[in-house]
Enzyme design. Structure first.
Site, PDB file in Angstrom:
ATOM      1  N   PRO A   2      -2.814  -3.508  -2.022  1.00  0.00           N
ATOM      2  CA  PRO A   2      -2.155  -3.817  -0.754  1.00  0.00           C
ATOM      3  C   PRO A   2      -1.788  -2.547   0.010  1.00  0.00           C
ATOM      4  O   PRO A   2      -1.389  -1.543  -0.584  1.00  0.00           O
ATOM      5  CB  PRO A   2      -0.896  -4.574  -1.191  1.00  0.00           C
ATOM      6  CG  PRO A   2      -1.215  -5.098  -2.546  1.00  0.00           C
ATOM      7  CD  PRO A   2      -2.115  -4.094  -3.173  1.00  0.00           C
ATOM      8  N   GLU A   3      -1.945  -2.603   1.328  1.00  0.00           N
ATOM      9  CA  GLU A   3      -1.569  -1.457   2.152  1.00  0.00           C
ATOM     10  C   GLU A   3      -0.133  -1.631   2.630  1.00  0.00           C
ATOM     11  O   GLU A   3       0.518  -2.639   2.379  1.00  0.00           O
ATOM     12  CB  GLU A   3      -2.565  -1.312   3.299  1.00  0.00           C
ATOM     13  CG  GLU A   3      -3.998  -1.184   2.771  1.00  0.00           C
ATOM     14  CD  GLU A   3      -4.941  -0.441   3.691  1.00  0.00           C
ATOM     15  OE1 GLU A   3      -4.490   0.341   4.545  1.00  0.00           O
ATOM     16  OE2 GLU A   3      -6.164  -0.640   3.549  1.00  0.00           O
ATOM     17  N   LYS A  52       3.690   2.275  -0.023  1.00  0.00           N
ATOM     18  CA  LYS A  52       3.252   1.178  -0.874  1.00  0.00           C
ATOM     19  C   LYS A  52       4.269   0.843  -1.958  1.00  0.00           C
ATOM     20  O   LYS A  52       3.932   0.177  -2.941  1.00  0.00           O
ATOM     21  CB  LYS A  52       1.897   1.522  -1.501  1.00  0.00           C
ATOM     22  CG  LYS A  52       0.805   1.740  -0.459  1.00  0.00           C
ATOM     23  CD  LYS A  52      -0.538   2.037  -1.102  1.00  0.00           C
ATOM     24  CE  LYS A  52      -1.596   2.268  -0.034  1.00  0.00           C
ATOM     25  NZ  LYS A  52      -2.940   2.494  -0.622  1.00  0.00           N
ATOM     26  N   ASN A 167      -7.367   2.146   2.248  1.00  0.00           N
ATOM     27  CA  ASN A 167      -8.766   2.345   2.575  1.00  0.00           C
ATOM     28  C   ASN A 167      -9.182   1.710   3.895  1.00  0.00           C
ATOM     29  O   ASN A 167      -9.993   2.258   4.637  1.00  0.00           O
ATOM     30  CB  ASN A 167      -9.639   1.789   1.441  1.00  0.00           C
ATOM     31  CG  ASN A 167     -10.856   2.645   1.189  1.00  0.00           C
ATOM     32  OD1 ASN A 167     -11.079   3.646   1.863  1.00  0.00           O
ATOM     33  ND2 ASN A 167     -11.662   2.246   0.229  1.00  0.00           N
ATOM     34  N   ARG A 259     -12.915   6.574  -4.042  1.00  0.00           N
ATOM     35  CA  ARG A 259     -12.703   5.430  -3.142  1.00  0.00           C
ATOM     36  C   ARG A 259     -13.863   5.309  -2.168  1.00  0.00           C
ATOM     37  O   ARG A 259     -14.410   6.312  -1.697  1.00  0.00           O
ATOM     38  CB  ARG A 259     -11.393   5.594  -2.356  1.00  0.00           C
ATOM     39  CG  ARG A 259     -10.147   5.726  -3.203  1.00  0.00           C
ATOM     40  CD  ARG A 259      -9.859   4.481  -4.030  1.00  0.00           C
ATOM     41  NE  ARG A 259      -9.641   3.308  -3.205  1.00  0.00           N
ATOM     42  CZ  ARG A 259      -8.461   2.982  -2.663  1.00  0.00           C
ATOM     43  NH1 ARG A 259      -7.399   3.758  -2.878  1.00  0.00           N
ATOM     44  NH2 ARG A 259      -8.339   1.906  -1.932  1.00  0.00           N
TER      45      ARG A 259
END
Length: 270
Positions: A2-3, A52, A167, A259
């Site tokens: 989760p962002e 986060k 991301n 990533r």
């Protein structure tokens, strides 16, 4: 993972439903049993997010720190709560100011721990400014970025530089500003950084308000569907090989520091 907007949305919901209430806290799974016992029966004073990280502040200067990681999730229910199902790390429930009962089970977090004020201060000190916080200072991030030869794609994902960006926001905000993710931090102008920060803050506020990301401008919000049925339409994220929504060049993909990285070579030269 989760962002930042997801954690701020959770923090606001927990604040609205439980702040000012005596909260019962337990650990059906047992892994958080000692920590749960320290805060069980105390009043929840505040719920907030920093990047986060979700932080519940209880009376007695105790903080429950939660990082959801890849698999963490909260499952809500009314009161009385049903018997726990599966591996519930933390269960919390209480009656908020409006008298309605609220309970939630936390499963699968990377971190769930009780912190004292010095530990809380150390955690916050490790984090960069969060675009969703009113006390955020974008100049702190600018100092780090402007002095670094690391790529801006890498720097935006470094939580010690800027907190809460993941991301999707990384890929999309760089596309929106025509900046190659491989450009060094030293190559980002001050005006470019100011525009990036303002855009990130705006996009993330939309995420908090709507409960989902919305990163494509209205004039481009058509054509190819989102990369999954329950995900937002994006410019480049998870669209490798597909035509860019603006210039039709194929979206590129590589891996940066483990990533996935997506960008358009036509719109983001460099």
């Amino acid at each position: 993972m989760p962002e930042g907007h997801t954690l701020h949305r959770l923090a606001r919901r927990h604040e609205r439903r439980l702040a000012g209430a005596v909260v019962r806290v337990s650990s059906p799974q047992g892994k958080f049993a000692a920590g749960a016992a320290r805060v069980d029966g105390r009043t929840l004073l505040r719920s907030q997010a920093w990047g986060k990280h979700l932080l519940h502040e209880y009376e007695g200067e105790l903080f429950v720190h939660i990082h959801l990681g890849l698999y963490g999730t909260f499952i809500e229910s009314g009161l009385p709560m049903p018997e726990p199902v599966g591996q519930v790390r933390m269960r919390m429930y209480g009656s908020g100011r409006d008298g309605s009962g609220f309970g939630t089970d936390l499963r699968g977090p990377t971190a769930c721990e009780v912190l004292a004020p010095p530990e809380m201060a150390a955690l916050v000190a490790r984090l960069g400014p969060d675009p969703l916080r009113s006390d955020a200072d974008p100049d702190r991030a600018w100092v780090r970025i402007s002095r670094s030869r690391r790529s801006i794609g890498s720097l935006l994902m470094d939580q010690s530089v800027i907190a809460g960006v993941g991301n999707v926001y990384r890929a999309e905000v760089l596309f929106r500003h025509g900046i190659s993710p491989s450009r060094a931090g030293t190559g980002i102008g001050r005006d470019e950084w100011s525009a990036l920060w303002a855009d990130l803050a705006g996009l993330m506020r939309v995420g908090v308000r709507r409960g989902k990301m919305h990163v494509v401008r209205p004039e481009h919000d058509h054509g190819a569907p989102s990369y999954a049925a329950d995900r937002p339409r994006t410019y480049v994220y998870r669209r490798a090989g597909e035509p860019c929504r603006r210039c039709a060049a194929p979206v590129r993909h590589s891996v940066l520091e483990g990533r996935n990285l997506f960008w358009c070579a036509g719109c983001q030269p460099g």
